[in-house]
Enzyme design. Structure first.
Site, PDB file in Angstrom:
ATOM      1  N   ARG A  23       0.866  -1.184   0.000  1.00  0.00           N
ATOM      2  CA  ARG A  23       0.000   0.000   0.000  1.00  0.00           C
ATOM      3  C   ARG A  23       0.900   1.231   0.000  1.00  0.00           C
ATOM      4  NH1 ARG A  23       2.383   1.947   3.668  1.00  0.00           N
ATOM      5  NH2 ARG A  23       0.802   3.547   3.777  1.00  0.00           N
ATOM      6  N   ARG A  73      -7.740  -0.222  -6.492  1.00  0.00           N
ATOM      7  CA  ARG A  73      -7.954   0.895  -5.552  1.00  0.00           C
ATOM      8  C   ARG A  73      -8.150   2.173  -6.379  1.00  0.00           C
ATOM      9  NH1 ARG A  73      -4.265   1.412  -0.354  1.00  0.00           N
ATOM     10  NH2 ARG A  73      -6.207   2.271   0.483  1.00  0.00           N
ATOM     11  N   ASP A 122      -2.161  10.953  -1.905  1.00  0.00           N
ATOM     12  CA  ASP A 122      -2.583   9.937  -2.874  1.00  0.00           C
ATOM     13  C   ASP A 122      -2.996  10.546  -4.199  1.00  0.00           C
ATOM     14  OD1 ASP A 122      -2.992   8.598  -0.091  1.00  0.00           O
ATOM     15  OD2 ASP A 122      -2.850   7.005  -1.585  1.00  0.00           O
TER      16      ASP A 122
HETATM   17  O1  MRU Z   1      -4.485   3.212   2.457  1.00  0.00           O
HETATM   18  P1  MRU Z   1      -3.006   3.413   2.336  1.00  0.00           P
HETATM   19  O2  MRU Z   1      -2.243   2.816   3.471  1.00  0.00           O
HETATM   20  O3  MRU Z   1      -2.490   2.991   0.997  1.00  0.00           O
HETATM   21  O4  MRU Z   1      -2.842   4.996   2.425  1.00  0.00           O
HETATM   22  C1  MRU Z   1      -1.565   5.531   2.273  1.00  0.00           C
HETATM   23  C2  MRU Z   1      -1.510   6.991   2.409  1.00  0.00           C
HETATM   24  O5  MRU Z   1      -2.496   7.656   2.577  1.00  0.00           O
HETATM   25  C3  MRU Z   1      -0.168   7.640   2.192  1.00  0.00           C
HETATM   26  O6  MRU Z   1      -0.033   8.785   2.982  1.00  0.00           O
HETATM   27  C4  MRU Z   1      -0.049   8.032   0.710  1.00  0.00           C
HETATM   28  O7  MRU Z   1      -0.314   6.941  -0.110  1.00  0.00           O
HETATM   29  C5  MRU Z   1       1.297   8.577   0.384  1.00  0.00           C
HETATM   30  S1  MRU Z   1       2.530   7.345   0.412  1.00  0.00           S
HETATM   31  C6  MRU Z   1       4.016   8.067   0.009  1.00  0.00           C
END
Ligand code: MRU
Length: 362
Positions: free
Chosen positions: A53, A96, A244
C-alpha cells in the site's frame, strides 16, 4: 540477522525471477514476511487488501504486474495483444481508486507499449519490463530528491508530526514524508518524529513506527486524537504527510485523518508540508471535490486488529479511507523539483512546464 536488519536489506516491492516480491505489510510489525506474486488476481488482491500500500508502492506493483501480464500474453500467443494488455491494465487499476500513481504507472506502461506497436509481443513485453523497472528506480531518485528539499525546511533537532505511513514501506526506499528524516540521517542530522497511529488500519503504529525504529530514528507513537495536543504544546515544528492524489488547485487526498491534522496545525501555527512526487499531482482533476474516495468495509473499524469486536454486532459504520485537505491548509508541496508554495495552480503549471522543458524549477 534480526528482523530490523533483514528489513533494511529489502525493497518494499521488487521484480525477482518473474515474480513481484513484496513485504506483506498486513503482517507487520509482528512478522516480517515477503510474498512472491505471479498471477494477476494475486497482484490485484495484494493491492486491494493492503499487503502492499502507499501511492508510489502500488504504482510500482501495478507496473510490475502489467509487465508480467504482457509476458504471459506474449507467451500464450494472444490474438489481440494490445486490447488484452489494456484489459489487464484496467483490471489492475480497479484494485484501488484514489491514488493516482496506480493509473499513472499503468498509463505509462501502455504508452510504452503503444510506442512499440508493430513489434512482436515478446519484444513489447521486454520493453514493458524495462519500463516498470525504470518506474521503480525513479521512485528511489524522486523520493531522495524530496528528502533533500524537505530537509532544507528543517532545523536540526526539530520535532515532526506525520500521519499514516508515507515512508519507505509506501514507496521503494526513502518514502516521501519520511524522506527528509532518512536523508537527514545520512548527513548526521537528527529529528524527533511523532507518528499518528492512524485509525482504523494503524499504518502509523504498525508501519511508520516500525520502519523509523528499524532505522534508529527517535519516534514517538500517539493516537490520532492526541495530535492537537502535540501541536498545541509546541512539540513539533512541522507536519510532513504524503498524498494519494493532488488536484490541480492543490486540494489533497491523503489517508483519512490528514484533514483534521491540517486544521489543528493551522490553528497552532505549524506548517503543513505535503510531500508529493509529481506523479501524484493530477492536472486532470481540477479540485478535491472530483477525487474518488475509496470506502472500505466497516469491519476495519469494528473488528480488524482486535481480539474482540469493538462495536455491537450490526453497528452502522462509515469508513472512507481518505480525506481531502483543502489547499489553503497546505503550506507547501515538497516535490522532487523543490517546494511549490501558494498559489498552487500557478505553481504546478510552472512546475510541469519546467519539467517538460527539462529545466530547473525555482
Ligand atoms: O491506504 P493506504 O495505506 O495505501 O494509504 C496511504 C496513504 O495515505 C499515504 O499517505 C499516501 O499513499 C502517500 S505514500 C508516500
Amino acid at each position: 540477522m534480526n528482523d530490523f536488519q533483514k528489513f533494511a536489506a529489502l525493497d518494499t516491492v521488487a521484480l525477482v525471477d518473474g515474480r513481484v516480491v513484496i513485504i506483506d505489510q498486513t503482517k507487520l510489525p509482528g512478522r516480517l514476511e515477503t510474498l512472491r506474486l505471479r498471477t494477476q488476481p494475486e497482484i490485484w488482491e495484494a493491492i486491494k487488501s493492503l499487503r502492499v500500500r502507499g501511492a508510489p508502492a502500488i504504482g510500482v506493483t501495478a507496473a510490475f504486474g502489467l509487465a508480467l501480464a504482457a509476458r504471459d500474453l506474449a507467451d500464450a500467443g494472444a490474438r489481440d495483444f494490445s486490447s488484452a494488455l489494456a484489459e489487464a491494465a484496467a483490471y489492475l487499476a480497479s484494485s484501488r481508486p484514489t491514488a493516482v500513481n496506480l493509473s499513472w504507472a499503468l498509463k505509462r506502461l501502455l504508452a510504452r507499449a503503444g510506442e512499440q506497436a508493430g513489434e512482436a509481443p515478446g519484444r513489447i513485453a521486454e520493453a514493458l519490463q524495462a519500463e516498470a523497472l525504470a518506474v521503480a528506480e525513479e521512485d528511489v531518485r524522486v523520493c531522495r530528491a524530496i528528502g533533500r528539499h524537505g530537509l532544507s525546511l528543517l532545523r536540526d533537532g526539530d520535532g515532526l508530526l506525520t500521519h499514516c505511513n508515507a515512508g519507505r514501506l509506501a514507496a521503494i526506499r526513502y518514502g516521501t514524508a519520511t524522506a527528509p528524516v532518512y536523508v537527514g540521517l545520512e548527513a548526521g542530522r537528527r529529528f524527533k518524529v511523532f507518528a499518528d497511529e492512524t485509525r482504523p488500519l494503524l499504518q502509523g503504529a504498525r508501519l511508520t513506527a516500525y520502519e523509523l525504529s528499524a532505522a534508529g530514528v527517535d519516534v514517538t507513537l500517539i493516537c490520532d486524537n492526541m495530535a492537537a495536543t502535540v501541536l498545541k504544546k509546541g512539540l513539533v515544528q512541522a507536519v510532513f504527510v504524503g498524498c494519494d492524489r493532488v488536484a490541480a488547485n492543490g486540494d489533497t487526498a491523503n489517508k483519512i485523518g490528514t484533514l483534521p491534522l491540517a486544521i489543528a496545525a493551522r490553528r497552532y501555527g505549524v506548517p503543513v508540508y505535503v510531500c508529493a512526487p509529481t506523479s501524484t499531482i493530477d492536472p486532470d482533476t481540477p479540485d478535491g471535490g472530483r477525487i474518488v474516495i475509496e470506502e472500505r468495509p466497516g469491519s476495519e473499524i469494528t473488528d480488524q486488529w482486535y481480539a474482540e469486536p469493538m462495536a455491537p454486532a450490526g453497528c452502522r459504520t462509515f469508513n472512507p479511507a481518505f480525506d481531502v485537505t483543502d489547499q489553503e491548509l497546505v503550506s507547501a508541496f515538497v516535490t522532487e523539483y523543490g517546494p511549490v508554495r501558494p498559489p498552487f495552480a500557478e505553481g504546478f503549471a510552472r512546475l510541469f512546464a519546467a519539467k517538460a522543458r527539462g529545466e530547473a524549477f525555482a
